[in-house]
Every structure is written in structure tokens, then in C-alpha cells.
Enzyme design. Sequence first.
Site, PDB file in Angstrom:
ATOM      1  N   LYS A 114       4.308  -4.733 -10.498  1.00 43.78           N
ATOM      2  CA  LYS A 114       5.306  -3.663 -10.574  1.00 43.78           C
ATOM      3  C   LYS A 114       6.662  -4.155 -11.046  1.00 43.78           C
ATOM      4  CE  LYS A 114       3.713  -0.031  -7.487  1.00 43.78           C
ATOM      5  NZ  LYS A 114       4.107   0.887  -6.418  1.00 43.78           N
ATOM      6  N   LYS A 198      -6.624   0.164 -13.331  1.00 45.43           N
ATOM      7  CA  LYS A 198      -7.002   1.206 -12.371  1.00 45.43           C
ATOM      8  C   LYS A 198      -6.400   2.553 -12.783  1.00 45.43           C
ATOM      9  CE  LYS A 198      -3.226   0.719  -9.114  1.00 45.43           C
ATOM     10  NZ  LYS A 198      -2.691   0.750  -7.801  1.00 45.43           N
ATOM     11  N   LYS A 201      -1.045   6.993 -11.322  1.00 52.47           N
ATOM     12  CA  LYS A 201      -0.073   8.029 -11.668  1.00 52.47           C
ATOM     13  C   LYS A 201       0.886   7.522 -12.725  1.00 52.47           C
ATOM     14  CE  LYS A 201       0.118   8.813  -6.750  1.00 52.47           C
ATOM     15  NZ  LYS A 201       0.829   8.994  -5.515  1.00 52.47           N
TER      16      LYS A 201
HETATM   17  P1  AMP Z   1      -0.800   5.514  -3.907  1.00 50.42           P
HETATM   18  O1  AMP Z   1      -0.912   6.771  -4.668  1.00 50.42           O
HETATM   19  O2  AMP Z   1      -0.618   4.307  -4.757  1.00 50.42           O
HETATM   20  O3  AMP Z   1       0.118   5.591  -2.736  1.00 50.42           O
HETATM   21  O4  AMP Z   1      -2.264   5.304  -3.287  1.00 50.42           O
HETATM   22  C1  AMP Z   1      -2.769   6.099  -2.251  1.00 50.42           C
HETATM   23  C2  AMP Z   1      -4.158   5.647  -1.869  1.00 50.42           C
HETATM   24  O5  AMP Z   1      -5.059   5.843  -2.962  1.00 50.42           O
HETATM   25  C3  AMP Z   1      -4.246   4.157  -1.525  1.00 50.42           C
HETATM   26  O6  AMP Z   1      -5.162   3.989  -0.446  1.00 50.42           O
HETATM   27  C4  AMP Z   1      -4.783   3.518  -2.764  1.00 50.42           C
HETATM   28  O7  AMP Z   1      -5.498   2.330  -2.491  1.00 50.42           O
HETATM   29  C5  AMP Z   1      -5.723   4.617  -3.276  1.00 50.42           C
HETATM   30  N1  AMP Z   1      -5.863   4.531  -4.737  1.00 50.42           N
HETATM   31  C6  AMP Z   1      -4.876   4.667  -5.664  1.00 50.42           C
HETATM   32  N2  AMP Z   1      -5.361   4.530  -6.913  1.00 50.42           N
HETATM   33  C7  AMP Z   1      -6.704   4.292  -6.777  1.00 50.42           C
HETATM   34  C8  AMP Z   1      -7.776   4.070  -7.714  1.00 50.42           C
HETATM   35  N3  AMP Z   1      -7.565   4.064  -9.014  1.00 50.42           N
HETATM   36  N4  AMP Z   1      -9.031   3.870  -7.212  1.00 50.42           N
HETATM   37  C9  AMP Z   1      -9.250   3.891  -5.877  1.00 50.42           C
HETATM   38  N5  AMP Z   1      -8.285   4.100  -4.942  1.00 50.42           N
HETATM   39  C10 AMP Z   1      -7.032   4.298  -5.382  1.00 50.42           C
END
Ligand code: AMP
Length: 334
Positions: A114, A198, A201
Amino acid sequence: MNKNKLVFSGVQPTGNLHLGNYLGALKNFVALQKEMECIYCVVDLHAITVFQKPEELKSNLLETVAGFIAAGLNPDKSIIFNQSSVSGHAELAWILNCVSRIGWLNRMTQFKDKAGSDKEKASVGLYIYPNLMAADILLYKATHVPVGADQKQHLELSRDIAQKFNNDFKCKDFFPLPEPLIPKNVSRIMSLRDGTKKMSKSEESDYSRINLKDSADDISKKIKKAKSDSDQIPDNLKALEKKPEALNLITIYSEISKISLEKVLNEMSGKEYSFLKNKLAEHLISEITPVGKEVKKLLADKSHLLQVLKKGKEKASIIAEENLKNIREKVGLI
Ligand code: AMP
Ligand code: TRP
């Protein structure tokens, strides 16, 4: 309901929830709510480690809560609230900043990704982000943490911090060592445009992800355009080792259709990827578009969402204050 287990997880309010969040985290959140006490937090203090426009931060918070409920979380069963509304998160984070080690933080790969090439310009908050995450979990003495694979390293750090606190303050077992709950096959949903990254967003192209609010038409178009492979579908997983985009589509299909990977390959081997894509789009449309519609419906009544957060904050604060009182005592703060 198992009284000795407590689930905690957090999601950042930084934009649309997508299929990676849904399969990697939210579906697990919903399943766990049937068996254990669960606390689900929208982590706004984590979001501001990277600059957020204040108005967008507010609307993204409500959108994330709407996504939680639309995916199946029940605010009467699970505690749903936003991190900054319980000040104990920031207070415990400070205490844990003093327990955690610089050497430990220097190993965190998410910070390296990041912060990019100019680390001197990253916020201090971004650097100590994992200590705040440990505080989120330990403030409630949570035992289980459902997350995607990208958070595994942060979870391990939380365990190290918990253990060091227990050792330093001679209070064996005071903080339980939180266990990650990472889904087996869908721990890392990849971008539809680049199977080595991955789904996220923050990727620029909207074609890289399926958002929960996408229309049926959007989903069809995105799946049709998704990168796959010019060969036919093979009959074994080994043949997909160097074809991450194809493997990603097959994995998503297997998860969403509830057919094992082996069986999908058995049934589809020799067919073109367009065959898989048509079926995948159908399944996604029937599972994801109702969630998106519910999100939009919930967002039309903001006062209800604010009420959910208020009730969640009240319930979370009771646990947080009781634990924080004991933590202060252990550290010697009066
Ligand atoms: P975040 O939106 O980064 O706060 O992520 C929220 C949750 O979604 C966390 O548990 C992440 O590990 C999971 N997550 C985010 N992106 C992915 C992805 N591409 N595949 C699987 N899990 C994800
Ligand atoms: N760091 C997590 C992410 O980006 C979000 C998060 C913050 C979290 N605090 C948490 C997840 C506590 C689990 C437990 O996805």
C-alpha cells in the site's frame, strides 16, 4: 450458541463491496452468526490511514452496513457497529503500540504494497495499522476471526502481540490467541482482468470485479469480458497451474454453484470457457443481484442504518469498557 467462543471481524468502508469480500468474508460472517456470538465492525479508523473525503467516508460507512445486512447479517443477533464510535479501539491501540515491535511491523507485506515505492510519504497510521487491528480483536477478547487470506499475516501479528502482552504483564491466558477462519477455496478471489492480483476496490478498472450492486447486465458483460484461456477446459487442476484467470473463474463457479472443483472439471472438460462463463453469469446473477437490490433498498432508509449502528455501539461498548478496565489494571494505569 457456544459461550466460550467470540467472533470478531472488520471491513473497511472504502467503497463498494465486491465478490471477493462476499465469498472471502461476508458469507462466512453470516454462517458463523448461527453458531457463535459475533461482532462485526466497520473499521473507519483503518480507512483513514489513507486519505478519505469526509462525505464519502460517511456514505461508504452506511453502504458497508447495508451490505452486511443485505448479505444476511441480523443486527438483532450480531453486534454491528463502527470502530470510531467505541473509543476503546484507539486507546487499546496505543497500549499495543507499546507492546508491538518495529521489527514485526517491518515484515508486513500489506504495508509494503500500500505504501508503494515512496514509504517516507506513507502515513504513520498506515504503518501501525496492524496494531490497531490487533486492538480491535483483543478489545473484545475475540477467539475467532473470519477473514480472507490477505489478512493472515496481520492475524499472526495479533497473536504475537497478545502473547507478548500476556508474558510482559505476567497474565498467562489473559488475551486468548485469536484464530483465523479463512475459507478453503475462496480465500483469495482474483481480479477478472489479471489473475495474479486479488479482486479489490482499489483496482482502477471496474471490469476487474463484480460489485454487490452490479445489475444483471453488468455481471453478464463483466464475466463475458473476463480473461480466461484459449484452450478448452482441462480435466485436472494441475493443468490450470499457470492459468490463474481460468482457475479463478472455475473456483468462483465451484463456490457459487456448490459443486466441488473436481466435479466441475469432470463435467466441463473439453468445453470452451464461454460455456462456463454463461453458467457462471447465471449463478452470479441469481445470488448477487438480490443482495445488491437489498443494499439499495436499505440505503433508502438511512435512519434505520444509523439506528443499527447506535444499538451496536451500545452493546459493543459494554464489553469493551469491562475489558479495558482490566487491561488498564494489568498495565498499571490508574
Ligand atoms: P477490506 O474490504 O479490505 O476491508 O476486506 C474485507 C474482508 O474481505 C477481509 O476479510 C478481506 O480478507 C476480505 N477480502 C477482500 N478482498 C478479497 C478477495 N479478493 N478475496 C477474498 N477475500 C477478500
Ligand atoms: N485489515 C482488515 C482488512 O483490510 C480489516 C480489519 C480491521 C479487520 N480490523 C480487523 C479484520 C479485525 C479482522 C479483524 O480487510
